[in-house]
Write an enzyme that holds these catalytic residues in place. Structure first.
Site, PDB file in Angstrom:
ATOM      1  N   HIS A  36      -4.369   6.123  -1.572  1.00 28.17           N
ATOM      2  CA  HIS A  36      -4.969   6.165  -0.235  1.00 28.17           C
ATOM      3  C   HIS A  36      -3.926   6.513   0.833  1.00 28.17           C
ATOM      4  O   HIS A  36      -4.282   6.898   1.939  1.00 28.17           O
ATOM      5  CB  HIS A  36      -5.602   4.803   0.071  1.00 28.17           C
ATOM      6  CG  HIS A  36      -6.923   4.875   0.762  1.00 28.17           C
ATOM      7  ND1 HIS A  36      -7.690   6.010   0.869  1.00 28.17           N
ATOM      8  CD2 HIS A  36      -7.639   3.899   1.406  1.00 28.17           C
ATOM      9  CE1 HIS A  36      -8.807   5.738   1.535  1.00 28.17           C
ATOM     10  NE2 HIS A  36      -8.794   4.473   1.869  1.00 28.17           N
ATOM     11  N   ASN A  94     -13.081   6.332   5.121  1.00 28.08           N
ATOM     12  CA  ASN A  94     -13.147   5.399   6.244  1.00 28.08           C
ATOM     13  C   ASN A  94     -12.205   5.742   7.389  1.00 28.08           C
ATOM     14  O   ASN A  94     -12.516   5.468   8.549  1.00 28.08           O
ATOM     15  CB  ASN A  94     -12.900   3.967   5.765  1.00 28.08           C
ATOM     16  CG  ASN A  94     -14.077   3.427   4.985  1.00 28.08           C
ATOM     17  OD1 ASN A  94     -15.216   3.819   5.214  1.00 28.08           O
ATOM     18  ND2 ASN A  94     -13.803   2.540   4.050  1.00 28.08           N
ATOM     19  N   PHE A 150      -5.154  -0.750   9.838  1.00 28.06           N
ATOM     20  CA  PHE A 150      -5.618  -0.417   8.500  1.00 28.06           C
ATOM     21  C   PHE A 150      -6.478   0.835   8.563  1.00 28.06           C
ATOM     22  O   PHE A 150      -6.911   1.267   9.629  1.00 28.06           O
ATOM     23  CB  PHE A 150      -6.350  -1.607   7.866  1.00 28.06           C
ATOM     24  CG  PHE A 150      -5.394  -2.601   7.281  1.00 28.06           C
ATOM     25  CD1 PHE A 150      -4.956  -2.475   5.973  1.00 28.06           C
ATOM     26  CD2 PHE A 150      -4.890  -3.633   8.058  1.00 28.06           C
ATOM     27  CE1 PHE A 150      -4.040  -3.364   5.434  1.00 28.06           C
ATOM     28  CE2 PHE A 150      -3.976  -4.530   7.534  1.00 28.06           C
ATOM     29  CZ  PHE A 150      -3.549  -4.395   6.220  1.00 28.06           C
ATOM     30  N   TYR A 204       0.803  -1.227   0.000  1.00 22.96           N
ATOM     31  CA  TYR A 204       0.000   0.000   0.000  1.00 22.96           C
ATOM     32  C   TYR A 204       0.835   1.275   0.000  1.00 22.96           C
ATOM     33  O   TYR A 204       0.291   2.366  -0.156  1.00 22.96           O
ATOM     34  CB  TYR A 204      -0.920   0.021   1.229  1.00 22.96           C
ATOM     35  CG  TYR A 204      -1.905  -1.107   1.255  1.00 22.96           C
ATOM     36  CD1 TYR A 204      -3.045  -1.076   0.465  1.00 22.96           C
ATOM     37  CD2 TYR A 204      -1.697  -2.219   2.069  1.00 22.96           C
ATOM     38  CE1 TYR A 204      -3.961  -2.121   0.484  1.00 22.96           C
ATOM     39  CE2 TYR A 204      -2.605  -3.264   2.096  1.00 22.96           C
ATOM     40  CZ  TYR A 204      -3.733  -3.207   1.305  1.00 22.96           C
ATOM     41  OH  TYR A 204      -4.633  -4.242   1.325  1.00 22.96           O
ATOM     42  N   ASN A 235      -9.470   1.738   8.042  1.00 29.08           N
ATOM     43  CA  ASN A 235     -10.774   1.763   8.710  1.00 29.08           C
ATOM     44  C   ASN A 235     -10.687   1.545  10.216  1.00 29.08           C
ATOM     45  O   ASN A 235     -11.707   1.498  10.896  1.00 29.08           O
ATOM     46  CB  ASN A 235     -11.743   0.752   8.068  1.00 29.08           C
ATOM     47  CG  ASN A 235     -11.235  -0.671   8.150  1.00 29.08           C
ATOM     48  OD1 ASN A 235     -10.115  -0.926   8.570  1.00 29.08           O
ATOM     49  ND2 ASN A 235     -12.066  -1.606   7.731  1.00 29.08           N
TER      50      ASN A 235
END
Length: 195
Positions: free
Chosen positions: A23, A117, A69, A18, A71
């Site tokens: 994001h 989120n 993560f 990631y 969220n």
């Protein structure tokens, strides 16, 4: 109303898969800040994230990248707030923003989560409190709602990375004003900036 900033949280997802995704724009800015000050974010179990402290305009500023993560970002931000006794209104949350073009910057105080989120979980963990500053880092919208997930989790193109890095250097110029809570001038300059 903007308050002095005592901590900056850069949102993103942990792990190499990631690291260079859209994001993770907030986390990328945080890493930029740490490097600029000759520091490195290091794992801190009590904060559920990677942490370091830097100095800006003579003030100690805590930097945190939640290793939960996206969220579950709120748990990490709440730990930072409780351990260092920093009110949420003094924590600047940097995050990716679909609704503005890549490399575009927007400072904002308060408001909803806008479907993000990470912001949603921070608001939840603080009992519905939405009164905190945000640094919105534009990543652009794919144009089709069905492509949003693959867009935000997709790797940043070289062109968009160049735009983000230009935006980070623009932020450097106005960081002292942001930290001190004097946003008027910073907002005028940042909101007119186009990478």
């Amino acid at each position: 109303m903007a308050k002095p900033v005592r901590a900056i949280v850069g949102l993103g997802n942990p792990g190499p898969d990631y690291a260079q995704t859209r994001h993770n724009a907030g986390a990328l800015w945080l890493e930029h800040l740490a490097r600029k000050k000759g520091q490195f974010l290091r794992p801190d179990k009590k904060l559920h994230g990677d942490y370091c402290k830097i100095s800006i305009a003579g003030e100690d500023i805590h930097l945190l990248f939640p290793s939960t993560f996206m969220n579950r970002s709120g748990q990490s931000v709440l730990s930072l707030s409780q351990f260092y006794k920093i009110e949420l209104e003094n924590i600047l949350v940097a995050h990716d923003e679909l609704d503005i073009d890549a490399g575009t910057l927007r400072l904002k105080f308060g408001g909803g989560h806008g479907g993000h989120n990470g912001l949603r979980d921070i608001i939840r963990c603080f009992g519905g409190n939405k009164d905190f500053p945000r640094m919105r880092l534009g990543i652009g919208h794919p144009g089709d709602k069905s492509k949003v997930t693959s867009h935000v989790l997709g790797r940043i193109s070289k062109e968009d990375m160049d735009k983000l890095e230009s935006a980070f250097y623009q932020l450097d110029t106005h960081l002292e004003a942001i930290i001190s809570g004097q946003w008027d001038t910073a907002m005028n300059r940042l909101h007119s900036f186009r990478a």
